[in-house]
Write a protein that holds these residues in place. Sequence first.
Motif, short mmCIF file in Angstrom:
data_model
loop_
_atom_site.label_atom_id
_atom_site.label_comp_id
_atom_site.label_asym_id
_atom_site.label_seq_id
_atom_site.Cartn_x
_atom_site.Cartn_y
_atom_site.Cartn_z
N SER A 157 12.94 10.18 -32.97
CA SER A 157 14.01 9.07 -32.65
C SER A 157 15.22 9.47 -31.71
N PRO A 158 15.74 8.44 -31.19
CA PRO A 158 17.08 8.70 -30.35
C PRO A 158 18.14 9.29 -31.39
N LEU A 159 18.26 8.61 -32.60
CA LEU A 159 19.47 9.21 -33.37
C LEU A 159 19.19 10.52 -33.79
N GLY A 160 17.85 10.95 -33.99
CA GLY A 160 17.29 12.26 -34.25
C GLY A 160 17.71 13.28 -33.27
N ALA A 161 17.34 12.82 -32.02
CA ALA A 161 17.57 13.70 -31.12
C ALA A 161 19.09 13.92 -30.69
N SER A 162 19.91 12.92 -30.87
CA SER A 162 21.28 13.17 -30.96
C SER A 162 21.74 14.34 -31.97
N LEU A 163 21.17 13.94 -33.26
CA LEU A 163 21.78 14.71 -34.43
C LEU A 163 21.42 16.07 -34.16
N TRP A 164 20.26 16.41 -33.62
CA TRP A 164 19.65 17.70 -33.26
C TRP A 164 20.42 18.48 -32.05
N ARG A 165 21.00 17.71 -31.34
CA ARG A 165 21.74 18.13 -30.19
C ARG A 165 23.15 18.86 -30.75
N PHE A 166 23.96 17.90 -31.62
CA PHE A 166 25.07 18.49 -32.06
C PHE A 166 25.22 19.11 -33.37
N VAL A 167 24.49 19.18 -34.21
CA VAL A 167 24.25 19.77 -35.61
C VAL A 167 24.45 21.24 -35.15
N ILE A 212 31.47 9.99 -27.50
CA ILE A 212 30.18 10.92 -27.75
C ILE A 212 29.04 10.15 -28.37
N PHE A 213 29.26 9.44 -29.43
CA PHE A 213 28.25 8.58 -30.18
C PHE A 213 27.84 7.86 -29.06
N GLY A 214 28.64 6.89 -28.35
CA GLY A 214 28.16 5.67 -27.48
C GLY A 214 27.62 6.34 -26.25
N PHE A 215 27.89 7.57 -25.70
CA PHE A 215 27.25 7.96 -24.53
C PHE A 215 25.73 8.59 -25.01
N ASN A 216 25.75 9.32 -26.01
CA ASN A 216 24.37 9.99 -26.59
C ASN A 216 23.34 8.69 -27.09
N ILE A 217 24.07 7.68 -27.55
CA ILE A 217 23.12 6.60 -28.01
C ILE A 217 22.51 5.93 -26.57
N GLY A 218 23.39 5.50 -25.74
CA GLY A 218 23.01 5.09 -24.11
C GLY A 218 21.99 5.91 -23.57
N MET A 219 22.22 7.25 -23.59
CA MET A 219 21.53 8.22 -22.82
C MET A 219 19.96 8.37 -23.66
N PHE A 220 20.05 8.43 -24.90
CA PHE A 220 18.80 8.84 -25.51
C PHE A 220 17.93 7.65 -25.60
N HIS A 261 16.47 16.10 -18.94
CA HIS A 261 14.97 16.53 -19.04
C HIS A 261 14.69 16.97 -20.54
N PHE A 262 15.54 17.58 -21.27
CA PHE A 262 15.09 17.92 -22.71
C PHE A 262 15.40 16.76 -23.50
N GLY A 263 16.43 15.95 -23.08
CA GLY A 263 16.50 14.45 -23.77
C GLY A 263 15.24 13.58 -23.80
N LYS A 264 14.59 13.70 -22.53
CA LYS A 264 13.43 12.91 -22.35
C LYS A 264 12.16 13.51 -23.31
N TYR A 265 12.33 14.60 -23.46
CA TYR A 265 11.10 15.48 -23.85
C TYR A 265 11.41 15.20 -25.63
N ALA A 266 12.59 15.20 -26.04
CA ALA A 266 13.11 15.11 -27.32
C ALA A 266 12.80 13.56 -27.83
N VAL A 267 12.89 12.63 -27.18
CA VAL A 267 12.80 11.23 -27.74
C VAL A 267 11.31 10.90 -27.56
#
Length: 182
Positions: free
Chosen positions: A45-55, A91-99, A35-41
């Motif tokens: 961008s999906p890459l930005g959402a992934s970055l903000w998830r892990f940094v 990690i990267f593959g899952f998150n890219i697929g998800m976002f 749900h937060f991922g849907k809001y974030a994208v």
Amino acid sequence: MAVRRAGGGELSAGSRRLAHLQLLGTILAWAATFHFGKYAVGLMSPLGASLWRFVPAAAVLLPVMLWREPLAWAALRRNLLPLLVMGAVGIFGFNIGMFYGLQQTSAMNAALIGALNPAMIVVLAAVLHRERVGGRRLGGLLLGLGGVLVVVTRGSWQALRALEFSQGDLLLLAGGLCWAVY
């Protein structure tokens, strides 16, 4: 049934309650991710959402980890390539697929497709590592998949026959496969 520590001995009632609360928190965090991922994208961008998830998580957890246990540089150097490959695939593959998937499908579809991850892990472990799939594991998987099917189709056979996948759903499945390989 007694719950035992990894090193032996039973857990106290307080420790069991804490463990159950931690497991519940983990499940809620995983469920909220979609749900937060849907809001974030919708905001970045999906890459930005992934970055903000892990940094931010790394900024908090890395000092805690280093405080509890110093980094084993020799082991890190020795295992750097496998760790990088696991990080890239899992990690990267899952998150890219998800976002990227969340850009094209609903958070509900993402959560339901995410429920297939344990089944993919068991199937890959059986195929690639020849792990035995016992009756309890198979029963649990079938029960879980059946539950997902009932929720997705709302119990309707017609809905099951008319089930279609969007590109986003397929990206989520690909991300789940990356996680299963990891």
